[in-house]
Write a protein that holds these residues in place. Structure first.
Motif, short mmCIF file in Angstrom:
data_model
loop_
_atom_site.label_atom_id
_atom_site.label_comp_id
_atom_site.label_asym_id
_atom_site.label_seq_id
_atom_site.Cartn_x
_atom_site.Cartn_y
_atom_site.Cartn_z
N THR A 1 0.84 -1.20 0.00
CA THR A 1 0.00 0.00 0.00
C THR A 1 0.87 1.25 0.00
O THR A 1 0.58 2.22 -0.70
CB THR A 1 -0.93 0.02 1.23
OG1 THR A 1 -1.77 -1.14 1.21
CG2 THR A 1 -1.80 1.27 1.23
N GLU B 1 0.66 4.04 -2.97
CA GLU B 1 0.31 5.45 -2.77
C GLU B 1 1.49 6.38 -3.09
O GLU B 1 1.29 7.47 -3.65
CB GLU B 1 -0.15 5.67 -1.32
CG GLU B 1 -1.43 4.92 -0.95
CD GLU B 1 -2.61 5.28 -1.82
OE1 GLU B 1 -2.63 6.39 -2.41
OE2 GLU B 1 -3.53 4.45 -1.93
N HIS C 1 1.62 7.05 -6.72
CA HIS C 1 0.77 8.18 -7.11
C HIS C 1 1.51 9.50 -6.88
O HIS C 1 1.53 10.39 -7.74
CB HIS C 1 -0.52 8.20 -6.30
CG HIS C 1 -1.50 7.14 -6.67
ND1 HIS C 1 -1.90 6.90 -7.96
CD2 HIS C 1 -2.19 6.24 -5.90
CE1 HIS C 1 -2.78 5.91 -7.99
NE2 HIS C 1 -2.97 5.50 -6.75
N PHE D 1 0.14 12.00 2.59
CA PHE D 1 -0.14 10.57 2.39
C PHE D 1 -0.56 9.97 3.72
O PHE D 1 0.12 10.15 4.73
CB PHE D 1 1.12 9.90 1.83
CG PHE D 1 1.16 8.40 2.01
CD1 PHE D 1 0.09 7.61 1.66
CD2 PHE D 1 2.30 7.79 2.53
CE1 PHE D 1 0.13 6.23 1.83
CE2 PHE D 1 2.35 6.43 2.69
CZ PHE D 1 1.26 5.65 2.35
N GLY E 1 -4.99 3.22 1.79
CA GLY E 1 -4.21 4.44 1.91
C GLY E 1 -4.79 5.51 1.01
O GLY E 1 -5.65 5.24 0.17
N ALA E 2 -4.31 6.72 1.17
CA ALA E 2 -4.78 7.84 0.34
C ALA E 2 -3.68 8.88 0.23
O ALA E 2 -3.06 9.25 1.22
CB ALA E 2 -6.03 8.46 0.95
N ALA E 3 -3.44 9.31 -1.01
CA ALA E 3 -2.46 10.37 -1.27
C ALA E 3 -3.21 11.61 -1.75
O ALA E 3 -4.08 11.51 -2.62
CB ALA E 3 -1.45 9.91 -2.32
N GLY F 1 0.28 4.73 -9.17
CA GLY F 1 0.06 3.82 -8.05
C GLY F 1 -0.15 2.38 -8.50
O GLY F 1 0.26 1.44 -7.81
N THR G 1 -12.20 2.64 0.90
CA THR G 1 -11.10 3.00 1.79
C THR G 1 -11.67 3.35 3.17
O THR G 1 -12.89 3.34 3.37
CB THR G 1 -10.33 4.22 1.24
OG1 THR G 1 -11.15 5.39 1.38
CG2 THR G 1 -9.97 4.02 -0.22
#
Length: 237
Positions: free
Chosen positions: A35, A39, A42, A56, A64-66, A84, A181
């Motif tokens: 993960t 991310e 990305h 991030f 996860g999230a960017a 990603g 997510t």
């Protein structure tokens, strides 16, 4: 250790933990690793096309999230989304040949450790993500400094194998329009590519999957060539 032996052991270990009763516990940190690379893929792709990589977050459920912003065109948006998806494969393809050379394997672990620690300082914005990524960075730095060449080669080979496995284990995400997510449902990466470049999301899933497989093959071929050189040098010595 023969680099090919290190790769075989890393591969067997990675496959065994999948089928062990409590293998998920052992594999959990490795899942989070994929993960992180996803991310960061990305984020790095965004930086390459001129976007701003703000933050991030890594979550305990493996998602996860960017946060990335910019004023680029449709192609820049697509490249950032695809970064990603192909990030784990490209990273593994780089790790494989480096794992064949003792000094390069050690240097690679140091660089990865430093990169993880810098990532915590510059981009990570949640406590769980900061704690986990910092811990992995410190662990890799410790291994690179204290362990012998064989352990360094095995560690880097294990990272490469795990990222390779994640490409296939998480392949269903290439054909998913909605991503779930910790922050809820949102358009998947391939859906965002579709929005930027038209054509159906599953087409871009096939494209990214094909690119991932191609670079992994190149990485493994490079590993095989480099390990053959090492074996010959050892036999001549």
């Amino acid at each position: 250790m023969n680099p090919r032996v290190a790769l075989i052991i890393a591969s067997i270990f990675s496959l065994v933990i999948i089928f062990l009763p409590y293998g998920g516990i052992v594999g959990y940190p490795l899942l989070l690793l994929s993960t992180i690379v996803h991310e960061m893929g990305h984020g790095i792709a965004g930086l390459i096309v001129g976007y701003n990589f703000h933050s991030f977050n890594l979550y305990a459920d493996g998602s996860g999230a960017a946060l990335i912003s910019g004023s680029g065109g449709r192609l820049s948006q697509a490249v950032t989304s695809a970064g990603g998806l192909v990030g784990p494969a490209f990273t593994a393809a780089v790790f494989f040949p480096l794992a064949a050379r003792p000094r390069l394997a050690r240097a690679a672990l140091v660089l990865v450790a430093v990169f993880f620690l810098l990532t915590c300082i510059i981009w990570v914005r949640n406590i769980f993500g900061f704690t986990f990524i910092a811990a992995i960075g410190v662990l890799l730095l410790f291994i690179s400094i204290k362990a012998n060449n064989s352990v360094n080669q095995f560690a880097l080979a294990l990272l490469a194998v795990q990222l390779t496995i994640s490409v296939f284990v998480r392949a269903d995400y290439l054909f998913t329009k909605v991503a779930m997510t910790s922050k809820g449902a949102m358009p998947s990466d391939v859906a965002q590519i579709q929005a930027a470049l038209i054509l159906p999301y599953w087409f871009w899933g096939l494209v990214c999957g094909a690119i991932s497989v191609a670079v992994l093959i190149l990485g493994l071929r490079s590993f095989w060539r480099n390990s053959r050189v090492v074996i010959k040098n050892n036999s001549n010595g």
